[in-house]
Design a protein around this motif. Structure first.
Motif, PDB file in Angstrom:
ATOM      1  N   ASN A 256       0.811  -1.220   0.000  1.00  0.00           N
ATOM      2  CA  ASN A 256       0.000   0.000   0.000  1.00  0.00           C
ATOM      3  C   ASN A 256       0.847   1.273   0.000  1.00  0.00           C
ATOM      4  N   LEU A 257       2.170   1.125  -0.032  1.00  0.00           N
ATOM      5  CA  LEU A 257       3.053   2.288   0.036  1.00  0.00           C
ATOM      6  C   LEU A 257       3.404   2.808  -1.348  1.00  0.00           C
ATOM      7  N   THR A 258       3.617   4.114  -1.441  1.00  0.00           N
ATOM      8  CA  THR A 258       4.092   4.704  -2.683  1.00  0.00           C
ATOM      9  C   THR A 258       5.573   4.407  -2.853  1.00  0.00           C
ATOM     10  N   LEU A 259       6.131   4.753  -3.996  1.00  0.00           N
ATOM     11  CA  LEU A 259       7.550   4.507  -4.262  1.00  0.00           C
ATOM     12  C   LEU A 259       8.427   5.216  -3.227  1.00  0.00           C
ATOM     13  N   SER A 260       8.090   6.478  -2.917  1.00  0.00           N
ATOM     14  CA  SER A 260       8.865   7.232  -1.928  1.00  0.00           C
ATOM     15  C   SER A 260       8.730   6.613  -0.541  1.00  0.00           C
ATOM     16  N   GLU A 261       7.531   6.164  -0.204  1.00  0.00           N
ATOM     17  CA  GLU A 261       7.298   5.564   1.102  1.00  0.00           C
ATOM     18  C   GLU A 261       8.019   4.227   1.237  1.00  0.00           C
ATOM     19  N   ARG A 262       8.087   3.469   0.147  1.00  0.00           N
ATOM     20  CA  ARG A 262       8.836   2.216   0.181  1.00  0.00           C
ATOM     21  C   ARG A 262      10.320   2.484   0.386  1.00  0.00           C
ATOM     22  N   LYS A 263      10.793   3.578  -0.195  1.00  0.00           N
ATOM     23  CA  LYS A 263      12.191   3.963  -0.015  1.00  0.00           C
ATOM     24  C   LYS A 263      12.481   4.250   1.458  1.00  0.00           C
ATOM     25  N   ILE A 264      11.536   4.911   2.110  1.00  0.00           N
ATOM     26  CA  ILE A 264      11.684   5.188   3.550  1.00  0.00           C
ATOM     27  C   ILE A 264      11.671   3.879   4.326  1.00  0.00           C
ATOM     28  N   GLY A 265      10.706   3.030   3.997  1.00  0.00           N
ATOM     29  CA  GLY A 265      10.602   1.741   4.677  1.00  0.00           C
ATOM     30  C   GLY A 265      11.865   0.908   4.516  1.00  0.00           C
ATOM     31  N   ASP A 266      12.434   0.889   3.315  1.00  0.00           N
ATOM     32  CA  ASP A 266      13.665   0.136   3.076  1.00  0.00           C
ATOM     33  C   ASP A 266      14.815   0.686   3.916  1.00  0.00           C
ATOM     34  N   ALA A 267      14.874   2.011   4.040  1.00  0.00           N
ATOM     35  CA  ALA A 267      15.937   2.639   4.828  1.00  0.00           C
ATOM     36  C   ALA A 267      15.788   2.288   6.303  1.00  0.00           C
ATOM     37  N   VAL A 268      14.553   2.273   6.791  1.00  0.00           N
ATOM     38  CA  VAL A 268      14.310   1.925   8.192  1.00  0.00           C
ATOM     39  C   VAL A 268      14.691   0.469   8.451  1.00  0.00           C
ATOM     40  N   LEU A 269      14.304  -0.416   7.539  1.00  0.00           N
ATOM     41  CA  LEU A 269      14.573  -1.844   7.729  1.00  0.00           C
ATOM     42  C   LEU A 269      16.048  -2.180   7.565  1.00  0.00           C
ATOM     43  N   ALA A 270      16.764  -1.405   6.750  1.00  0.00           N
ATOM     44  CA  ALA A 270      18.182  -1.685   6.490  1.00  0.00           C
ATOM     45  C   ALA A 270      19.036  -1.521   7.730  1.00  0.00           C
ATOM     46  N   ASP A 271      18.617  -0.641   8.650  1.00  0.00           N
ATOM     47  CA  ASP A 271      19.365  -0.441   9.901  1.00  0.00           C
ATOM     48  C   ASP A 271      18.364  -0.371  11.040  1.00  0.00           C
ATOM     49  N   TYR A 272      17.609  -1.470  11.173  1.00  0.00           N
ATOM     50  CA  TYR A 272      16.496  -1.505  12.114  1.00  0.00           C
ATOM     51  C   TYR A 272      16.969  -1.829  13.516  1.00  0.00           C
ATOM     52  N   PRO A 273      16.465  -1.167  14.547  1.00  0.00           N
ATOM     53  CA  PRO A 273      15.528  -0.040  14.520  1.00  0.00           C
ATOM     54  C   PRO A 273      16.213   1.322  14.522  1.00  0.00           C
ATOM     55  N   PHE A 274      17.550   1.310  14.524  1.00  0.00           N
ATOM     56  CA  PHE A 274      18.291   2.545  14.745  1.00  0.00           C
ATOM     57  C   PHE A 274      18.196   3.506  13.566  1.00  0.00           C
ATOM     58  N   GLY A 275      17.856   2.977  12.379  1.00  0.00           N
ATOM     59  CA  GLY A 275      17.762   3.842  11.207  1.00  0.00           C
ATOM     60  C   GLY A 275      16.686   4.899  11.313  1.00  0.00           C
ATOM     61  N   ALA A 276      15.718   4.720  12.206  1.00  0.00           N
ATOM     62  CA  ALA A 276      14.642   5.705  12.360  1.00  0.00           C
ATOM     63  C   ALA A 276      14.707   6.417  13.706  1.00  0.00           C
TER      64      ALA A 276
END
Length: 290
Positions: A14-34
Motif C-alpha cells: 500500500n506504500l508509494t515509491l517514496s514511502e517504500r524507499k523510507i521503509g527500506d531505509a528503516v529496515l536496512a538499519d532496524y531499529p536505529f535507522g529511524a
C-alpha cells in the motif's frame, strides 16, 4: 505486540515509491535507522519530511514521535532480562503448572507455523541440504546448545558441517575455510551477543557466504548482515523466554535435509554407525542390499 518491522512489511503493497524507499531505509538499519530526527531521515533517503509523516501515518501512528516511541519500546523489550520479565510473569495455578506450560508452548508452536512462511523454511532447507556448501553453525550463551544439536544431526546426514567452538579465539581456524558458496547459521535471541554480531559483520565483509539468522521478533543486530532472517516466538509469560520454537525449527530442518537425498543419507548413517566405538545393536534381520 506487532513490531514496526512487521507492520512495514505488511503494509508494503500500500506504500508509494517514496514511502517504500523510507521503509527500506528503516529496515536496512532496524531499529536505529529511524531513531534520528525526521530531517536527518529525510536527507538520508532523499524524500521530504511530509512524505515521512505520511509514511508513519499509513503504518497507524499519529506522528513521527509516536513512531519513534514504539521503536524505543522495542529496543527495551529486546534487552529485557529474566529479572525484568519476572515482574510481568503469569504462572497460573501451581497445581496445574506443567499442563498450563505445555499449553503455552503449544501455542508458541502454532504461532511459529503461522508466522514463518513455508517458502522461507524451504530457502533455508535448500542451503543446508546442498552438499556443495559447507555449513558453519554457532549460537549465543544459551542458544549455542541448539546450534550444537542441529550440527550433530547434520554431521550424520551430510559432510562439511562445522560447529564453531565456544572460545572465539579458535574461530579463525574455521572461518579461514569459509567460501562464498557456504552457509553460516547463527542463533541469537534477545539480550543479543556482541561477539556474534561482530562475527557476522566480519564474515559478511570478508567471506560473503549465505548468512542465516534464527532470532526473535525484535531481531538481533545480526539481521543487518544476514541474507535470511527467521523470527521465532519466544515469549511465554514467565521470567524465562522459551526456545521451544527454535528446537522445533531445527528438528524440522533435520527431518527434511535427511529426506532431500535419503539414499545418500542412509549410506552415511550406516557408515557412521560402523565407525562408532560403541556401535548400536544390529537389527534382527539384515537387509539384502548390503
Amino acid at each position: 505486540m506487532t513490531t514496526v518491522r512487521e507492520t512495514i512489511r505488511r503494509e508494503s503493497a500500500n506504500l508509494t515509491l517514496s514511502e517504500r524507499k523510507i521503509g527500506d531505509a528503516v529496515l536496512a538499519d532496524y531499529p536505529f535507522g529511524a531513531l534520528q530526527t525526521i530531517q536527518e531521515l529525510a536527507e538520508r533517503t532523499g524524500v521530504s519530511a511530509p512524505s515521512i509523516t505520511r509514511f508513519v501515518g499509513k503504518l497507524g501512528f499519529a506522528g513521527y514521535q509516536e513512531f519513534q516511541r514504539q521503536l524505543i519500546t522495542e529496543v527495551r523489550e529486546s534487552r529485557r532480562s529474566p529479572l525484568q520479565l519476572k515482574a510481568t510473569e503469569k504462572l497460573g495455578s501451581a497445581g496445574s503448572f506443567l499442563a498450563d506450560y505445555a499449553r503455552r508452548a503449544t501455542e508458541r508452536i502454532h504461532e511459529m507455523s503461522a508466522s514463518v512462511p513455508q517458502e522461507q523454511f524451504d530457502r533455508v532447507l535448500t542451503l543446508l541440504a546442498d552438499p556443495n556448501r559447507a555449513v558453519f553453525l554457532v549460537g549465543g550463551r544459551i542458544s549455542d546448545n541448539i546450534a550444537g544439536f542441529l550440527s550433530v544431526h547434520l554431521k550424520q546426514i551430510r559432510p562439511k558441517v562445522h560447529h564453531l567452538p565456544p572460545n572465539p579465539e579458535h574461530w579463525p581456524d574455521l572461518l579461514l575455510s569459509i567460501r562464498k558458496q557456504d552457509v553460516l547459521v547463527l542463533f541469537d535471541f534477545r539480550r543479543y551477543q556482541r561477539d556474534l554480531e561482530h562475527l557476522a559483520e566480519i564474515v559478511a565483509k570478508q567471506c560473503r557466504p549465505s548468512i542465516v539468522l534464527i532470532t526473535d521478533k525484535w531481531m538481533s543486530p545480526i539481521a543487518r548482515h544476514s541474507d535470511h532472517v527467521v523470527a521465532l516466538p519466544i515469549e511465554i509469560e514467565t521470567a524465562w523466554d522459551t526456545l521451544v520454537c527454535a528446537i522445533a525449527f531445527a528438528e524440522a530442518l533435520i527431518v527434511k535435509v535427511s529426506e532431500m537425498n535419503w539414499p545418500t543419507t542412509k549410506d552415511r548413517l550406516a557408515a557412521w554407525d560402523r565407525l562408532r566405538l560403541s556401535p548400536p545393536s544390529q537389527p534382527l534381520e539384515e537387509s539384502d542390499d548390503r
